[in-house]
Write an enzyme that holds these catalytic residues in place. Structure first.
Site, PDB file in Angstrom:
ATOM      1  N   GLY A  20       0.875  -1.169   0.000  1.00 21.06           N
ATOM      2  CA  GLY A  20       0.000   0.000   0.000  1.00 21.06           C
ATOM      3  C   GLY A  20       0.902   1.205   0.000  1.00 21.06           C
ATOM      4  O   GLY A  20       1.840   1.275  -0.780  1.00 21.06           O
ATOM      5  N   SER A  36       3.340   3.137   2.634  1.00 20.43           N
ATOM      6  CA  SER A  36       3.882   2.997   3.989  1.00 20.43           C
ATOM      7  C   SER A  36       3.666   4.246   4.834  1.00 20.43           C
ATOM      8  O   SER A  36       3.411   4.146   6.041  1.00 20.43           O
ATOM      9  CB  SER A  36       5.359   2.637   3.937  1.00 20.43           C
ATOM     10  OG  SER A  36       6.076   3.597   3.190  1.00 20.43           O
ATOM     11  N   CYS A  67       6.057  -5.364   0.363  1.00 22.37           N
ATOM     12  CA  CYS A  67       6.189  -4.023  -0.195  1.00 22.37           C
ATOM     13  C   CYS A  67       6.091  -2.938   0.890  1.00 22.37           C
ATOM     14  O   CYS A  67       7.009  -2.806   1.679  1.00 22.37           O
ATOM     15  CB  CYS A  67       5.178  -3.834  -1.321  1.00 22.37           C
ATOM     16  SG  CYS A  67       5.706  -2.586  -2.497  1.00 22.37           S
ATOM     17  N   ARG A  91      12.929   3.192  -0.353  1.00 26.86           N
ATOM     18  CA  ARG A  91      11.557   3.278  -0.883  1.00 26.86           C
ATOM     19  C   ARG A  91      11.580   3.684  -2.355  1.00 26.86           C
ATOM     20  O   ARG A  91      12.472   4.402  -2.787  1.00 26.86           O
ATOM     21  CB  ARG A  91      10.745   4.350  -0.141  1.00 26.86           C
ATOM     22  CG  ARG A  91      10.411   4.005   1.281  1.00 26.86           C
ATOM     23  CD  ARG A  91       9.546   5.104   1.880  1.00 26.86           C
ATOM     24  NE  ARG A  91       8.282   5.250   1.153  1.00 26.86           N
ATOM     25  CZ  ARG A  91       7.516   6.334   1.175  1.00 26.86           C
ATOM     26  NH1 ARG A  91       7.891   7.389   1.870  1.00 26.86           N
ATOM     27  NH2 ARG A  91       6.388   6.373   0.505  1.00 26.86           N
ATOM     28  N   ILE A 121       5.485  -3.085  -7.639  1.00 30.05           N
ATOM     29  CA  ILE A 121       4.724  -1.850  -7.864  1.00 30.05           C
ATOM     30  C   ILE A 121       5.344  -0.739  -7.013  1.00 30.05           C
ATOM     31  O   ILE A 121       5.246  -0.773  -5.786  1.00 30.05           O
ATOM     32  CB  ILE A 121       3.237  -2.033  -7.490  1.00 30.05           C
ATOM     33  CG1 ILE A 121       2.629  -3.190  -8.290  1.00 30.05           C
ATOM     34  CG2 ILE A 121       2.458  -0.734  -7.755  1.00 30.05           C
ATOM     35  CD1 ILE A 121       1.240  -3.587  -7.820  1.00 30.05           C
ATOM     36  N   ARG A 122       5.972   0.195  -7.668  1.00 33.24           N
ATOM     37  CA  ARG A 122       6.694   1.268  -6.949  1.00 33.24           C
ATOM     38  C   ARG A 122       7.385   0.690  -5.708  1.00 33.24           C
ATOM     39  O   ARG A 122       7.228   1.145  -4.581  1.00 33.24           O
ATOM     40  CB  ARG A 122       5.739   2.402  -6.575  1.00 33.24           C
ATOM     41  CG  ARG A 122       5.206   3.123  -7.827  1.00 33.24           C
ATOM     42  CD  ARG A 122       4.436   4.397  -7.513  1.00 33.24           C
ATOM     43  NE  ARG A 122       3.430   4.188  -6.509  1.00 33.24           N
ATOM     44  CZ  ARG A 122       3.493   4.637  -5.257  1.00 33.24           C
ATOM     45  NH1 ARG A 122       4.508   5.359  -4.854  1.00 33.24           N
ATOM     46  NH2 ARG A 122       2.525   4.397  -4.429  1.00 33.24           N
ATOM     47  N   HIS A 147       4.863  -8.344  -4.714  1.00 32.60           N
ATOM     48  CA  HIS A 147       3.507  -8.678  -4.254  1.00 32.60           C
ATOM     49  C   HIS A 147       3.119 -10.098  -4.661  1.00 32.60           C
ATOM     50  O   HIS A 147       2.523 -10.282  -5.726  1.00 32.60           O
ATOM     51  CB  HIS A 147       2.487  -7.735  -4.903  1.00 32.60           C
ATOM     52  CG  HIS A 147       2.504  -6.337  -4.397  1.00 32.60           C
ATOM     53  ND1 HIS A 147       1.670  -5.884  -3.408  1.00 32.60           N
ATOM     54  CD2 HIS A 147       3.256  -5.283  -4.759  1.00 32.60           C
ATOM     55  CE1 HIS A 147       1.903  -4.609  -3.183  1.00 32.60           C
ATOM     56  NE2 HIS A 147       2.860  -4.217  -3.992  1.00 32.60           N
ATOM     57  N   GLU A 194       0.778 -11.764  -3.548  1.00 28.88           N
ATOM     58  CA  GLU A 194      -0.689 -11.879  -3.487  1.00 28.88           C
ATOM     59  C   GLU A 194      -1.361 -11.411  -4.778  1.00 28.88           C
ATOM     60  O   GLU A 194      -2.552 -11.613  -4.965  1.00 28.88           O
ATOM     61  CB  GLU A 194      -1.236 -11.122  -2.263  1.00 28.88           C
ATOM     62  CG  GLU A 194      -1.371  -9.607  -2.395  1.00 28.88           C
ATOM     63  CD  GLU A 194      -0.051  -8.843  -2.344  1.00 28.88           C
ATOM     64  OE1 GLU A 194       1.030  -9.456  -2.292  1.00 28.88           O
ATOM     65  OE2 GLU A 194      -0.112  -7.592  -2.376  1.00 28.88           O
TER      66      GLU A 194
HETATM   67  N1  GLN Z   1       5.784   2.971  -2.733  1.00 29.91           N
HETATM   68  C1  GLN Z   1       5.084   2.480  -1.586  1.00 29.91           C
HETATM   69  C2  GLN Z   1       5.682   3.027  -0.288  1.00 29.91           C
HETATM   70  O1  GLN Z   1       6.667   3.666  -0.318  1.00 29.91           O
HETATM   71  C3  GLN Z   1       5.070   0.979  -1.549  1.00 29.91           C
HETATM   72  C4  GLN Z   1       4.356   0.437  -2.760  1.00 29.91           C
HETATM   73  C5  GLN Z   1       3.630  -0.830  -2.535  1.00 29.91           C
HETATM   74  O2  GLN Z   1       3.348  -1.246  -1.410  1.00 29.91           O
HETATM   75  N2  GLN Z   1       3.231  -1.435  -3.622  1.00 29.91           N
HETATM   76  O3  GLN Z   1       5.153   2.799   0.740  1.00 29.91           O
END
Ligand code: GLN
Length: 189
Positions: free
Chosen positions: A50, A52, A82, A109, A136-137, A172, A174
């Protein structure tokens, strides 16, 4: 053995974890408030991906951060994906805040930058084999402390690790159809 797993369900991709755990025949309890932490027994906890910073803020506002940290420091098995990995890290190299600060890892991050922020592929995971990984990022782990086992490396960056009761992945699992990392976590408990 039938285990009961808590899933932190205050923000992010928690629903997909719940579905995977159910597919594996695991009883799930959604952790949304402090009372869910205090009044239930669970054998392990998943902290999802999500954002953080948002999750850290909510954990503080809901007065859950210290309680959660206590449980983890006392040995509760926990699996962070993540943003969950970022929350568990003792050091975040490009953020002034830290959150649960439970695992001896240094984490960057959004480590892949904006252009390469999201990608997927099949890569090796120690003890499991080749599995699909969705980033994802994503963060990656820049360095680890004593007693931390590296479980996966992608392009020379550590993307999965374990220290005692704590398992983390910067990808991820999941969001793929592959249940093997969840199964691996359940087997550790
Ligand atoms: N970029 C998000 C963060 O810094 C982490 C991305 C993710 O959980 N998919 O918290």
């Amino acid at each position: 053995m039938n285990r009961k797993i808590g899933v932190l369900a205050i923000q992010g991709a928690f629903y997909e974890h719940i579905q995977m755990l159910r597919e594996l025949g695991t009883e799930v309890i959604e952790i949304r408030q402090k009372k869910h932490l205090l009044n239930n027994h669970f054998d392990g906890l998943i902290i999802p991906g999500g954002e953080s910073t948002v999750m850290g803020k909510l954990l503080r506002e809901l007065d859950m951060l210290a309680e959660l940290k206590k449980l983890i420091d006392n040995g509760l098995p926990v699996f962070g994906t993540c943003a969950g990995l970022i929350l568990l890290a003792k050091n975040i190299t490009n953020d002034k805040d830290k959150h649960l600060a439970a695992m001896d890892i240094s984490v960057k991050r959004n480590a892949y930058g904006r252009q390469l922020g999201s990608f997927q592929g099949n890569y090796d995971f120690k003890h499991i084999g080749r599995i699909p990984m969705v980033f994802i990022r994503a963060p990656y782990i820049e360095s680890i402390g004593v007693g931390t086992e590296v479980l996966a490396v992608v392009d020379n960056n550590i993307v999965a690790a374990r220290q005692n009761n704590i398992l983390v992945t910067s990808f991820h699992p999941e969001l793929t159809g592959d249940l093997s990392v969840h199964k691996y976590f359940l087997d550790l408990i």
